[in-house]
Motif scaffolding. Structure first.
Motif, mmCIF file in Angstrom:
data_model
loop_
_atom_site.group_PDB
_atom_site.id
_atom_site.type_symbol
_atom_site.label_atom_id
_atom_site.label_comp_id
_atom_site.label_asym_id
_atom_site.label_seq_id
_atom_site.Cartn_x
_atom_site.Cartn_y
_atom_site.Cartn_z
ATOM 1 N N THR A 77 0.843 -1.191 0.000
ATOM 2 C CA THR A 77 0.000 0.000 0.000
ATOM 3 C C THR A 77 0.881 1.245 0.000
ATOM 4 N N ASP A 78 0.543 2.190 -0.854
ATOM 5 C CA ASP A 78 1.241 3.470 -0.860
ATOM 6 C C ASP A 78 0.215 4.589 -0.798
ATOM 7 N N SER A 79 0.704 5.812 -0.724
ATOM 8 C CA SER A 79 -0.213 6.946 -0.578
ATOM 9 C C SER A 79 -1.137 7.081 -1.785
ATOM 10 N N LYS A 80 -0.648 6.775 -2.981
ATOM 11 C CA LYS A 80 -1.501 6.873 -4.175
ATOM 12 C C LYS A 80 -2.703 5.945 -4.057
ATOM 13 N N PHE A 81 -2.475 4.718 -3.579
ATOM 14 C CA PHE A 81 -3.558 3.758 -3.402
ATOM 15 C C PHE A 81 -4.638 4.345 -2.489
ATOM 16 N N LEU A 82 -4.242 4.910 -1.356
ATOM 17 C CA LEU A 82 -5.217 5.460 -0.408
ATOM 18 C C LEU A 82 -5.911 6.700 -0.963
ATOM 19 N N TYR A 83 -5.169 7.555 -1.659
ATOM 20 C CA TYR A 83 -5.785 8.755 -2.247
ATOM 21 C C TYR A 83 -6.713 8.404 -3.409
ATOM 22 N N ASP A 84 -6.430 7.322 -4.115
ATOM 23 C CA ASP A 84 -7.353 6.883 -5.169
ATOM 24 C C ASP A 84 -8.690 6.466 -4.556
ATOM 25 N N LEU A 85 -8.643 5.857 -3.374
ATOM 26 C CA LEU A 85 -9.877 5.444 -2.699
ATOM 27 C C LEU A 85 -10.605 6.616 -2.063
ATOM 28 N N PHE A 86 -9.841 7.503 -1.408
ATOM 29 C CA PHE A 86 -10.415 8.637 -0.666
ATOM 30 C C PHE A 86 -9.712 9.919 -1.101
ATOM 31 N N PRO A 87 -10.129 10.469 -2.253
ATOM 32 C CA PRO A 87 -9.413 11.590 -2.870
ATOM 33 C C PRO A 87 -9.400 12.895 -2.070
ATOM 34 N N LEU A 88 -10.292 13.065 -1.133
ATOM 35 C CA LEU A 88 -10.297 14.296 -0.340
ATOM 36 C C LEU A 88 -9.371 14.216 0.875
ATOM 37 N N GLY A 89 -8.613 13.138 0.947
ATOM 38 C CA GLY A 89 -7.673 12.943 2.046
ATOM 39 C C GLY A 89 -8.054 11.724 2.852
ATOM 40 N N PRO A 90 -7.280 10.652 2.735
ATOM 41 C CA PRO A 90 -7.631 9.400 3.397
ATOM 42 C C PRO A 90 -7.800 9.502 4.909
ATOM 43 N N ALA A 91 -6.978 10.284 5.586
ATOM 44 C CA ALA A 91 -7.066 10.368 7.050
ATOM 45 C C ALA A 91 -8.303 11.140 7.499
ATOM 46 N N LYS A 92 -8.911 11.916 6.615
ATOM 47 C CA LYS A 92 -10.141 12.662 6.928
ATOM 48 C C LYS A 92 -11.370 11.976 6.348
ATOM 49 N N GLN A 93 -11.307 11.621 5.069
ATOM 50 C CA GLN A 93 -12.476 11.094 4.384
ATOM 51 C C GLN A 93 -12.782 9.646 4.773
ATOM 52 N N ALA A 94 -11.767 8.831 5.012
ATOM 53 C CA ALA A 94 -12.012 7.430 5.386
ATOM 54 C C ALA A 94 -12.774 7.315 6.705
ATOM 55 N N PRO A 95 -12.399 8.055 7.765
ATOM 56 C CA PRO A 95 -13.196 7.973 8.998
ATOM 57 C C PRO A 95 -14.629 8.464 8.801
ATOM 58 N N LYS A 96 -14.789 9.464 7.957
ATOM 59 C CA LYS A 96 -16.134 9.981 7.693
ATOM 60 C C LYS A 96 -16.987 8.888 7.062
ATOM 61 N N VAL A 97 -16.459 8.246 6.020
ATOM 62 C CA VAL A 97 -17.185 7.181 5.336
ATOM 63 C C VAL A 97 -17.404 5.993 6.278
ATOM 64 N N ALA A 98 -16.471 5.779 7.189
ATOM 65 C CA ALA A 98 -16.574 4.658 8.138
ATOM 66 C C ALA A 98 -17.636 4.885 9.208
ATOM 67 N N GLY A 99 -18.220 6.080 9.254
ATOM 68 C CA GLY A 99 -19.250 6.373 10.251
ATOM 69 C C GLY A 99 -18.681 6.761 11.597
ATOM 70 N N LEU A 100 -17.493 7.401 11.565
ATOM 71 C CA LEU A 100 -16.816 7.805 12.797
ATOM 72 C C LEU A 100 -16.843 9.324 12.951
ATOM 73 N N PRO A 101 -16.653 9.807 14.180
ATOM 74 C CA PRO A 101 -16.577 11.255 14.384
ATOM 75 C C PRO A 101 -15.351 11.852 13.689
ATOM 76 N N GLN A 102 -15.356 13.161 13.560
ATOM 77 C CA GLN A 102 -14.257 13.866 12.907
ATOM 78 C C GLN A 102 -12.945 13.596 13.640
ATOM 79 N N PRO A 103 -11.875 13.316 12.881
ATOM 80 C CA PRO A 103 -10.576 13.045 13.509
ATOM 81 C C PRO A 103 -10.047 14.250 14.295
ATOM 82 N N LEU A 104 -9.178 13.951 15.239
ATOM 83 C CA LEU A 104 -8.516 14.994 16.018
ATOM 84 C C LEU A 104 -7.515 15.747 15.155
ATOM 85 N N GLY A 105 -7.261 16.979 15.500
ATOM 86 C CA GLY A 105 -6.197 17.754 14.852
ATOM 87 C C GLY A 105 -6.231 17.687 13.347
#
Length: 109
Positions: A77-105
């Motif tokens: 897995t590399d950053s391109k793979f994750l950004y292809d899945l969640f183009p608005l930013g994997p660390a922000k968009q993936a938790p949102k899609v996962a049904g989780l609260p907004q990430p810290l910081g």
């Protein structure tokens, strides 16, 4: 903007993140559709990884830790793979899609 799951409206913040986590499959499909994401098996791998991280740590990882941790589950897995899945930013968009609260910081720990 809230999401309705099983007749219950789930509260969101102003950016569309759930205020309380919801681990149903239905919420993932609803949020992914709202985000313009067509779910694949790879999306579900990331969603489940983020949910596990949230359950274990009480929050989700920042992008660097996400990439490192997810690479242990899916080698190569590399950053391109994750950004292809969640183009608005994997660390922000993936938790949102996962049904989780907004990430810290800036995207978690």
């Amino acid at each position: 903007m809230g999401y309705v799951v099983d007749g219950v409206e789930l509260e969101t913040d102003d950016q569309g993140f759930l205020l309380e986590p919801n681990y149903s499959e239905e919420i993932v499909s609803l949020i992914a559709e709202a985000e313009g994401i067509k779910l694949t098996d790879d999306h579900w791998l990331v969603v489940n990884y983020m949910r596990d991280q949230y359950k274990e740590n009480g929050h989700t990882p920042n992008f660097r830790n996400m990439l490192k941790g997810f690479s242990e589950i899916r080698p190569g897995t590399d950053s391109k793979f994750l950004y292809d899945l969640f183009p608005l930013g994997p660390a922000k968009q993936a938790p949102k899609v996962a049904g989780l609260p907004q990430p810290l910081g800036k995207g978690g720990y």
